[in-house]
Write a protein that holds these residues in place. Structure first.
Motif, PDB file in Angstrom:
ATOM      1  N   PRO A  52       0.664  -1.115  -0.016  1.00  0.00           N
ATOM      2  CA  PRO A  52       0.139   0.412  -0.200  1.00  0.00           C
ATOM      3  C   PRO A  52       0.662   1.458   0.220  1.00  0.00           C
ATOM      4  O   PRO A  52       0.489   1.885  -0.779  1.00  0.00           O
ATOM      5  CB  PRO A  52      -1.017  -0.008   1.095  1.00  0.00           C
ATOM      6  CG  PRO A  52      -0.708  -1.796   1.952  1.00  0.00           C
ATOM      7  CD  PRO A  52       0.465  -2.559   1.537  1.00  0.00           C
ATOM      8  N   SER A  53       1.940   1.150   0.635  1.00  0.00           N
ATOM      9  CA  SER A  53       3.321   2.423   1.109  1.00  0.00           C
ATOM     10  C   SER A  53       4.020   3.131   0.336  1.00  0.00           C
ATOM     11  O   SER A  53       4.573   2.879  -0.229  1.00  0.00           O
ATOM     12  CB  SER A  53       3.199   2.302   2.009  1.00  0.00           C
ATOM     13  OG  SER A  53       4.053   1.849   2.496  1.00  0.00           O
TER      14      SER A  53
ATOM     15  N   THR B  80       5.672   3.388   6.102  1.00  0.00           N
ATOM     16  CA  THR B  80       6.620   3.508   5.498  1.00  0.00           C
ATOM     17  C   THR B  80       7.528   2.769   5.130  1.00  0.00           C
ATOM     18  O   THR B  80       8.854   2.088   4.959  1.00  0.00           O
ATOM     19  CB  THR B  80       7.807   3.975   6.512  1.00  0.00           C
ATOM     20  OG1 THR B  80       7.295   2.995   7.441  1.00  0.00           O
ATOM     21  CG2 THR B  80       7.138   5.567   7.120  1.00  0.00           C
ATOM     22  N   CYS B  81       6.299   1.939   3.838  1.00  0.00           N
ATOM     23  CA  CYS B  81       7.169   0.347   3.425  1.00  0.00           C
ATOM     24  C   CYS B  81       7.471  -0.408   4.859  1.00  0.00           C
ATOM     25  O   CYS B  81       8.569  -1.109   4.531  1.00  0.00           O
ATOM     26  CB  CYS B  81       7.463   0.451   2.565  1.00  0.00           C
ATOM     27  SG  CYS B  81       6.663   0.890   0.782  1.00  0.00           S
ATOM     28  N   GLY B  82       7.146  -0.783   5.508  1.00  0.00           N
ATOM     29  CA  GLY B  82       7.649  -1.410   7.480  1.00  0.00           C
ATOM     30  C   GLY B  82       9.078  -0.266   6.977  1.00  0.00           C
ATOM     31  O   GLY B  82       9.747  -1.577   7.599  1.00  0.00           O
ATOM     32  N   GLY B  83       8.780   0.764   6.973  1.00  0.00           N
ATOM     33  CA  GLY B  83      10.342   1.174   7.337  1.00  0.00           C
ATOM     34  C   GLY B  83      11.104   1.006   6.695  1.00  0.00           C
ATOM     35  O   GLY B  83      12.421   0.582   7.732  1.00  0.00           O
ATOM     36  N   LEU B  84      10.906   1.019   5.748  1.00  0.00           N
ATOM     37  CA  LEU B  84      11.962   0.861   4.186  1.00  0.00           C
ATOM     38  C   LEU B  84      12.650  -0.771   4.311  1.00  0.00           C
ATOM     39  O   LEU B  84      13.676  -0.795   3.664  1.00  0.00           O
ATOM     40  CB  LEU B  84      12.999   1.987   4.712  1.00  0.00           C
ATOM     41  CG  LEU B  84      12.673   2.941   4.688  1.00  0.00           C
ATOM     42  CD1 LEU B  84      14.073   4.337   4.591  1.00  0.00           C
ATOM     43  CD2 LEU B  84      12.471   3.860   2.985  1.00  0.00           C
ATOM     44  N   GLY B  85      11.564  -1.396   5.275  1.00  0.00           N
ATOM     45  CA  GLY B  85      11.913  -2.941   5.110  1.00  0.00           C
ATOM     46  C   GLY B  85      12.662  -2.893   6.344  1.00  0.00           C
ATOM     47  O   GLY B  85      12.454  -4.419   6.987  1.00  0.00           O
TER      48      GLY B  85
END
Lengths: 139, 112
Positions: A52-53, B80-85
């Protein structure tokens, strides 16, 4: 350890530092090139479709170049992230200088509001819609 | 509370709670009256293993954080896409301890 005021401000400062560091790293690129050069999303990496982001960084970069439509196109969540990155350091500085905790209280209020069903359900639907749009666009 | 009840409760719920807090919890439970027994029996704890599986499958969507009640952190992780992964990977390591801590906090709130 519960999220106390000081811990909250510490985490937020770190998050902002990482956010600005990340933007500094990708700022030399055009918005369209970010996804090709840096792939940080685990969903895209393993499942080959966007989360989603996905596109948020490209959205923030477009907004930094004054392209509001581009910012919305890449990912509307980028507008939220851009606003947070812009407002948080100023708000934190205000709280630290005047020894207040308005940002912390706002965060707590935000959490309480989002726990209510009539707020949570539309928010989840919006995220799902945005996700579907991301998949269609294949950002 | 009866020592047998307390020990039975701690034995059956030890996997949900922080080991370092067990002594304090036991001491506190022993001072409570029997009316708390029913409330404790139906206390809803999150299973650390289930939360870990959810974290492994839906980590970038922050479902694990939302389930634990960390709404603000969940939103931050999600957008944040999982904190930039990176946050996703850290949570895979930490989430079981975080779950136990949350369960212990919930129990402490109920008995203090």
């Amino acid at each position: 350890m519960p999220l106390t005021r000081n811990r909250f401000y510490l985490y937020l400062s770190l998050a902002c530092a990482v956010g600005y560091g990340w933007l500094g790293l990708v700022s030399r690129l055009k918005p369209g090139e970010v996804g090709e050069k840096y792939e940080v999303c685990l969903v895209r990496h393993f499942l080959h479709f966007p989360c989603p982001s996905c596109g948020s960084t490209r959205s923030v970069l477009a907004l930094l170049q004054g392209d509001l439509a581009g910012g919305f196109y890449w990912n509307p969540l980028g507008i939220v992230i851009f606003s947070i990155l812009l407002a948080t350091p100023i708000w934190m500085a205000y709280d630290l200088v005047f020894k207040k905790d308005t940002l912390y209280h706002f965060f707590r209020l935000f959490e309480e509001t989002l726990r209510r069903k009539w707020v949570a359900i539309p928010a989840i639907l919006l995220i799902l819609l945005n996700w579907a749009w991301n998949i269609v666009k294949d950002v | 509370m009866d020592a047998q009840h307390v020990d039975m409760f701690l034995f059956s719920n030890s996997k949900y709670l922080e080991e370092s807090q067990m002594y304090h919890i036991r001491e506190r439970l022993l001072t409570l009256d029997e009316s708390h027994w029913r409330m404790l029996q139906y206390m809803p704890f999150h299973d650390p293993v289930i939360i870990l599986i959810i974290s492994l499958i839906t980590g970038p969507l922050a479902v694990d954080r939302f389930m634990l009640g960390d709404i603000g952190l969940g939103v931050a992780k999600l957008i944040t896409c999982g904190g930039l992964g990176i946050w996703v990977l850290v949570d895979w390591i930490m989430i079981m301890n975080i779950t136990r801590r949350k369960n212990t906090e919930k129990l402490m709130m109920a008995i203090y």
